[in-house]
Design a protein around this motif. Structure first.
Motif, short mmCIF file in Angstrom:
data_model
loop_
_atom_site.label_atom_id
_atom_site.label_comp_id
_atom_site.label_asym_id
_atom_site.label_seq_id
_atom_site.Cartn_x
_atom_site.Cartn_y
_atom_site.Cartn_z
N TYR A 180 4.80 -4.99 7.67
CA TYR A 180 5.05 -3.56 7.81
C TYR A 180 6.17 -3.10 6.87
O TYR A 180 6.06 -2.06 6.21
CB TYR A 180 5.43 -3.22 9.25
CG TYR A 180 5.65 -1.74 9.46
CD1 TYR A 180 4.58 -0.90 9.73
CD2 TYR A 180 6.93 -1.19 9.37
CE1 TYR A 180 4.78 0.47 9.90
CE2 TYR A 180 7.13 0.16 9.53
CZ TYR A 180 6.06 0.99 9.81
OH TYR A 180 6.26 2.33 9.96
N THR A 181 7.25 -3.88 6.81
CA THR A 181 8.39 -3.50 5.97
C THR A 181 8.02 -3.58 4.49
O THR A 181 8.41 -2.71 3.69
CB THR A 181 9.59 -4.42 6.26
OG1 THR A 181 9.88 -4.35 7.66
CG2 THR A 181 10.81 -4.00 5.47
N PHE A 182 7.25 -4.60 4.12
CA PHE A 182 6.80 -4.72 2.73
C PHE A 182 6.01 -3.48 2.32
O PHE A 182 6.27 -2.87 1.27
CB PHE A 182 5.94 -5.97 2.57
CG PHE A 182 5.25 -6.08 1.23
CD1 PHE A 182 5.94 -6.51 0.12
CD2 PHE A 182 3.91 -5.73 1.10
CE1 PHE A 182 5.32 -6.59 -1.13
CE2 PHE A 182 3.28 -5.81 -0.14
CZ PHE A 182 3.98 -6.24 -1.25
N LEU A 183 5.05 -3.07 3.15
CA LEU A 183 4.23 -1.91 2.81
C LEU A 183 5.03 -0.61 2.87
O LEU A 183 4.76 0.32 2.11
CB LEU A 183 3.03 -1.83 3.76
CG LEU A 183 1.92 -2.83 3.47
CD1 LEU A 183 0.84 -2.77 4.55
CD2 LEU A 183 1.29 -2.58 2.10
N ALA A 184 6.02 -0.54 3.76
CA ALA A 184 6.87 0.65 3.81
C ALA A 184 7.59 0.84 2.48
O ALA A 184 7.63 1.95 1.93
CB ALA A 184 7.88 0.52 4.95
N VAL A 185 8.16 -0.23 1.94
CA VAL A 185 8.86 -0.14 0.66
C VAL A 185 7.89 0.16 -0.47
O VAL A 185 8.15 1.03 -1.32
CB VAL A 185 9.63 -1.46 0.38
CG1 VAL A 185 10.19 -1.46 -1.04
CG2 VAL A 185 10.75 -1.65 1.38
N VAL A 186 6.74 -0.52 -0.48
CA VAL A 186 5.77 -0.34 -1.55
C VAL A 186 5.23 1.09 -1.56
O VAL A 186 5.21 1.76 -2.60
CB VAL A 186 4.62 -1.35 -1.41
CG1 VAL A 186 3.44 -0.96 -2.29
CG2 VAL A 186 5.11 -2.75 -1.78
N ASN A 187 4.77 1.57 -0.41
CA ASN A 187 4.20 2.92 -0.36
C ASN A 187 5.26 3.99 -0.64
O ASN A 187 4.96 5.03 -1.23
CB ASN A 187 3.55 3.17 1.00
CG ASN A 187 2.22 2.47 1.14
OD1 ASN A 187 1.40 2.45 0.22
ND2 ASN A 187 1.98 1.86 2.29
N PHE A 188 6.50 3.72 -0.25
CA PHE A 188 7.57 4.68 -0.52
C PHE A 188 7.89 4.74 -2.01
O PHE A 188 8.05 5.82 -2.59
CB PHE A 188 8.82 4.30 0.27
CG PHE A 188 9.98 5.22 0.03
CD1 PHE A 188 10.02 6.48 0.58
CD2 PHE A 188 11.06 4.81 -0.76
CE1 PHE A 188 11.09 7.33 0.36
CE2 PHE A 188 12.13 5.65 -0.98
CZ PHE A 188 12.15 6.91 -0.42
N TYR B 18 -1.45 2.11 0.91
CA TYR B 18 -1.93 0.74 1.07
C TYR B 18 -1.68 0.24 2.48
O TYR B 18 -0.67 0.56 3.11
CB TYR B 18 -1.29 -0.16 0.03
CG TYR B 18 -1.74 0.20 -1.37
CD1 TYR B 18 -2.93 -0.30 -1.88
CD2 TYR B 18 -0.98 1.09 -2.14
CE1 TYR B 18 -3.36 0.08 -3.14
CE2 TYR B 18 -1.41 1.46 -3.40
CZ TYR B 18 -2.61 0.96 -3.89
OH TYR B 18 -3.05 1.35 -5.13
N GLU B 19 -2.61 -0.56 2.98
CA GLU B 19 -2.59 -1.04 4.35
C GLU B 19 -2.68 -2.56 4.38
O GLU B 19 -3.03 -3.19 3.36
CB GLU B 19 -3.74 -0.42 5.15
CG GLU B 19 -3.64 1.11 5.22
CD GLU B 19 -4.78 1.73 6.00
OE1 GLU B 19 -5.74 1.00 6.34
OE2 GLU B 19 -4.72 2.95 6.26
N PRO B 20 -2.38 -3.18 5.53
CA PRO B 20 -2.36 -4.64 5.60
C PRO B 20 -3.66 -5.31 5.20
O PRO B 20 -3.64 -6.43 4.66
CB PRO B 20 -2.05 -4.91 7.09
CG PRO B 20 -1.29 -3.71 7.53
CD PRO B 20 -1.89 -2.56 6.79
N GLY B 21 -4.80 -4.64 5.42
CA GLY B 21 -6.08 -5.26 5.10
C GLY B 21 -6.49 -5.17 3.65
O GLY B 21 -7.49 -5.79 3.24
N ASP B 22 -5.73 -4.40 2.83
CA ASP B 22 -6.05 -4.32 1.40
C ASP B 22 -5.71 -5.63 0.71
O ASP B 22 -4.76 -6.32 1.10
CB ASP B 22 -5.27 -3.17 0.74
CG ASP B 22 -5.72 -1.81 1.21
OD1 ASP B 22 -6.92 -1.65 1.50
OD2 ASP B 22 -4.87 -0.90 1.31
#
Length: 328
Positions: free
Chosen positions: A62-70, A16-20
């Protein structure tokens, strides 16, 4: 881009990316709902993107998506990732503790009690097993809240606590889900349920399974994202301290503005740099040995330099001696 690691826990290979859109992320992975509250993101974000939702809630995207994708896919290598926001992670972990201790633990306790037939001795033993688990997880999380999190806050403030570091935490960081797994197996194997309690017990077991997975993810975020970020912060603080010390010596003579060195103290430093003992310095300057010792104590207090090597550097950068005359 980060590599995608193969894992039995993978559910969705999409990164997932910021634009989703945030709603798409939730529809694809309902387990992320638990993380939203820990990040301070409330429901009701409509059709906003992940970036828009995070910015609206003052969360580092960035940190939110790092945790989510991880947590979804095991995606990410964070050892050298300087983009991770430590304040965002600290808020997330603190709120996650509150969620688990104040909501999930009481919820499972209540569901277990409702699922067990009154007077069932096996049921009472399982409740005792659960209370032991709850005590262990509470002790584990409270330790982090009283020791690890204040240490990280001290790093962020630029005044690190000297008696702790992230390696100390990592060496003693253990998975806390063993008793929860044991509880789950005891219920499945040994706790009979009549028709009246069976549905309730099944729902409780489902909740326990979900919490076992949540705890695993929580521990892995601490180990693989949080701990590397704190190590980088520790290194940065150390580098800044060294830079400040060098700048102090070069531009301020390493002195406290209110306590400049006297000419006699500078003479003592020259003697030390030249390798003279206290008596030799005393003889050269026509002083008593005790007076030389007093001068050296005052020099150490003013400069915060306690070694001959440190005094040699000070003397060179401040022009008290020529580097060519120093035996390196």
């Amino acid at each position: 881009m980060y590599p995608i690691y193969n894992s039995k826990t993978m559910k969705n290979l999409k990164i997932y990316e910021p634009g989703d859109k945030m709603i798409t992320l939730i529809k694809d992975n309902y387990s992320v709902l638990q993380a939203l509250g820990s990040f301070g993101i409330n429901l009701g974000f409509g059709e906003k993107t992940v970036r828009e939702t995070c910015e609206l809630n003052s969360v580092d995207t960035y940190t939110f998506l790092a945790v989510v994708n991880f947590t979804i896919n095991g995606h990410g290598d964070f050892e050298d990732d300087e983009r991770i926001s430590v304040p965002t992670l600290l808020h997330y972990l603190n709120a996650s503790h509150a969620y688990y201790l104040d909501f999930q633990l009481p919820l499972i306790r209540r569901e277990l009690r409702e699922s067990i037939s009154e007077g069932d001795p096996l049921g009472m033993l399982i409740m005792k097993l659960y209370e032991g688990y709850a005590q262990e997880i509470r002790r584990h999380m409270k330790y982090e809240e009283k020791t690890l999190f204040p240490y990280v806050e001290s790093l962020l403030s630029g005044r690190p606590m000297s008696d702790y570091n992230i390696d100390t935490f990592s060496r003693h960081h253990e998975q806390t889900g063993k008793k929860l797994r044991e509880l789950k197996l005891m219920i499945i194997k040994y706790l009979p349920a009549d028709t009246h309690h069976n549905n309730q017990l099944t729902a409780t077991l489902y909740n326990i399974y979900n919490n076992e997975e949540w705890l695993r993810q929580h521990a892995e975020v601490e180990d693989h994202i949080f701990a590397p970020a704190i190590k980088r912060l520790e290194l940065l603080i150390k580098q800044e301290d060294v830079s400040k010390s060098i700048s102090s010596m070069v531009f301020k003579g390493g002195q406290d503005n209110s306590e400049a060195l006297s000419d006699r103290e500078k003479d003592v430093i020259i003697g030390v740099v030249q390798g003279l003992q206290n008596k030799e310095i005393a003889d050269r300057l026509c002083l008593s040995v005790n007076t030389v010792i007093t001068h050296r104590r005052n020099i150490a207090r003013k400069l915060q330099i306690h070694s001959p090597a440190g005094l040699t550097i000070y003397a060179i950068v401040n022009g008290l001696v020529d580097i060519s005359s120093v035996k390196l």
